[in-house]
Structure formats: structure tokens, C-alpha cells
Enzyme design. Sequence first.
Site: not given
Ligand code: IMP
Ligand code: MG
Length: 190
Positions: A56, A115, A111-112, A143, A164
Amino acid sequence: MSTLNSTEVLRRTGGRSIKSIVFDEAAIAERVRALGAEITAAYPDGDLLVLGLLKGSFIFLGDLVRQIHRPLQVDFLVASSYGADMVSSGSVRLLYDPETRLEGKHIVLVEDIVDTGTTLKRLTEVLRARSPRSLAICSLLDKNLAPHPPEELRFVGFDAPPAFLVGYGLDHAEDFRHLPFIADLEAYHA
Ligand code: IMP
Ligand code: MG
């Protein structure tokens, strides 16, 4: 935000519709330039390793390092992803480990999007164990949904809506990473 029906966009997505552009190319470029300046100022000395979380972060990292005006090195990490799901499974696996030594270096993990924060929580534990001089996270998007955001989250590009998002590196089931802007996929409701 603008509505998206243009042939130019549909050509890039193979005819799949996108709800709206959330951050356009100009807004991203301006913010990335400012983040680069922030990071440059934050590390007046020492070795800096910019560690991109694949896949990402690949476009963001490419643009970001060119806006950091001090010496640095680049490496990557690969962690397991959501696959085709649009919700976090809560578990994170390391599939590729950086080869560069982290000990004694300033690490900026790129990181992208944050979430739930699960991915970063797990990764920061792994990286801390390697005794870096400092550890900070730079995420393009946040987010603001993480119940306990990682304390290392120091640089954030944009606060993201609870949608998303795809484009500029972010995917849905590996599609849309190449879009030069960040868009909202209609299908998802937080
Ligand atoms: P977390 O571990 O729940 O914080 O998720 C983070 C990862 O989930 C990111 O590195 C993304 O690869 C993916 N992700 C979370 N939200 C989105 C979104 O809105 N679009 C695309 N990928 C997402
Ligand atoms: Mg992803």
C-alpha cells in the site's frame, strides 16, 4: 469532492465506477511536500531508514522520500493483508522482513492508512525489539477509528472519512492501486 463519470477515470478502472475523488493529485502533492519538510526537520542528525509497508505505501513512499532533504536509506516490509475483504481480520503476519539493520537508526515506518491500528501495533512491537534509535510512523491517511492509536504515529497526511478508499497505492482486492488520486469506493458502508 467531485462526482466521477469521466471517460478518463473509467478507462483507468476498466469501467468500474468510483463514487468520488476524496483527495486529488494536487492536494496529495502539496501535503506530501509538507510531510517531507516535517520529516527533514524532525531528524537533524543520525541515520534515517524509511521503511515502507508493502504494498500500500509504494507510491506514497516514492513521492515522500523525494521530499526529504537529508540522507536516508529505504527498505520494505511485507505484512499480510485483508485479501478481498474490506474489513480487518485482526491478525497480521510478516511475509518479508527488512534486510537492513535497524539498530541505532531512526526508523520511519511508512503506511498507507490506519484503520483499526492492528497492523501497526503488531509491527511496532517487532521493530522495537530490534533496538532502533527511534521509531515513528508516517501514515498517508488516518481514519481515526483506532481505539488505541499507536504512540509512534507521528506524521499523518490526511484525516480520512470512514469510507473504503482506493488509489495512490491503496487497493481493493489488488485493483485501483495505480489511480493517481484517492477515491471512495461506493460499495462500502462503515
Ligand atoms: P488496520 O490494521 O485495521 O489499521 O488496517 C490497515 C491496513 O488495512 C492498511 O494497511 C490497508 O492495507 C488496509 N485498509 C484499511 N482501510 C482501507 C481502505 O479504506 N482502503 C484500502 N485499504 C484499507
Ligand atoms: Mg491493502
